[in-house]
Design a protein around this motif. Structure first.
Motif, PDB file in Angstrom:
ATOM      1  N   GLN A  78      64.716  35.226 174.385  1.00  0.00           N
ATOM      2  CA  GLN A  78      64.706  34.666 173.035  1.00  0.00           C
ATOM      3  C   GLN A  78      65.472  33.340 172.990  1.00  0.00           C
ATOM      4  OE1 GLN A  78      63.093  35.878 170.137  1.00  0.00           O
ATOM      5  NE2 GLN A  78      62.063  37.041 171.732  1.00  0.00           N
ATOM      6  N   VAL A  79      66.598  33.282 173.671  1.00  0.00           N
ATOM      7  CA  VAL A  79      67.380  32.041 173.700  1.00  0.00           C
ATOM      8  C   VAL A  79      66.605  30.952 174.422  1.00  0.00           C
ATOM      9  CG1 VAL A  79      69.466  30.937 174.631  1.00  0.00           C
ATOM     10  CG2 VAL A  79      69.633  33.170 173.494  1.00  0.00           C
ATOM     11  N   GLY A 113      63.566  30.046 172.146  1.00  0.00           N
ATOM     12  CA  GLY A 113      63.730  29.659 170.749  1.00  0.00           C
ATOM     13  C   GLY A 113      64.856  28.705 170.441  1.00  0.00           C
ATOM     14  N   VAL A 114      65.611  28.304 171.441  1.00  0.00           N
ATOM     15  CA  VAL A 114      66.751  27.417 171.193  1.00  0.00           C
ATOM     16  C   VAL A 114      66.546  26.125 171.975  1.00  0.00           C
ATOM     17  CG1 VAL A 114      69.249  27.168 171.465  1.00  0.00           C
ATOM     18  CG2 VAL A 114      68.288  29.398 170.839  1.00  0.00           C
ATOM     19  N   GLU A 115      66.795  25.022 171.307  1.00  0.00           N
ATOM     20  CA  GLU A 115      66.691  23.734 171.986  1.00  0.00           C
ATOM     21  C   GLU A 115      67.934  23.538 172.840  1.00  0.00           C
ATOM     22  OE1 GLU A 115      66.298  19.115 170.703  1.00  0.00           O
ATOM     23  OE2 GLU A 115      65.232  20.604 169.490  1.00  0.00           O
ATOM     24  N   LEU A 116      67.737  23.500 174.142  1.00  0.00           N
ATOM     25  CA  LEU A 116      68.840  23.376 175.095  1.00  0.00           C
ATOM     26  C   LEU A 116      68.579  22.236 176.055  1.00  0.00           C
ATOM     27  CD1 LEU A 116      69.139  27.133 176.134  1.00  0.00           C
ATOM     28  CD2 LEU A 116      70.742  25.885 174.692  1.00  0.00           C
ATOM     29  N   ARG A 168      69.812  25.273 180.086  1.00  0.00           N
ATOM     30  CA  ARG A 168      68.770  26.223 180.506  1.00  0.00           C
ATOM     31  C   ARG A 168      69.059  26.730 181.920  1.00  0.00           C
ATOM     32  NH1 ARG A 168      64.654  26.449 177.190  1.00  0.00           N
ATOM     33  NH2 ARG A 168      63.111  27.184 178.648  1.00  0.00           N
TER      34      ARG A 168
END
Length: 69
Positions: free
Chosen positions: A20-21, A24-27, A32
């Motif tokens: 999910q991270v 769904g998360v801008e990294l 990453r």
């Protein structure tokens, strides 16, 4: 109430959260890569995953006990 996750269940939970991270998360690429490295270090059946399972169970137990007070 008592909730205890087995190693397979904790690994599934960890895999879901990490997915999910990552999805769904801008990294940054470094971020990453760090998450992927952490995930690889917690492979199913590893000592690190056993430790994480114990920690998750301790937090669950504490949270339930606190709620029941």
């Amino acid at each position: 109430m008592q909730v205890i996750l087995g190693p397979d269940e904790a690994w599934s939970l960890m895999s879901l959260v990490v997915s999910q991270v990552l999805d769904g998360v801008e990294l940054s690429e470094d971020g990453r890569d760090a998450i992927k490295k952490w995930r690889n270090g917690h492979a199913e059946g590893s000592v690190a995953m056993k430790s994480l399972t114990d920690e998750v169970n301790a937090v669950l137990e504490s949270s339930i006990a606190e709620r029941d007070r």
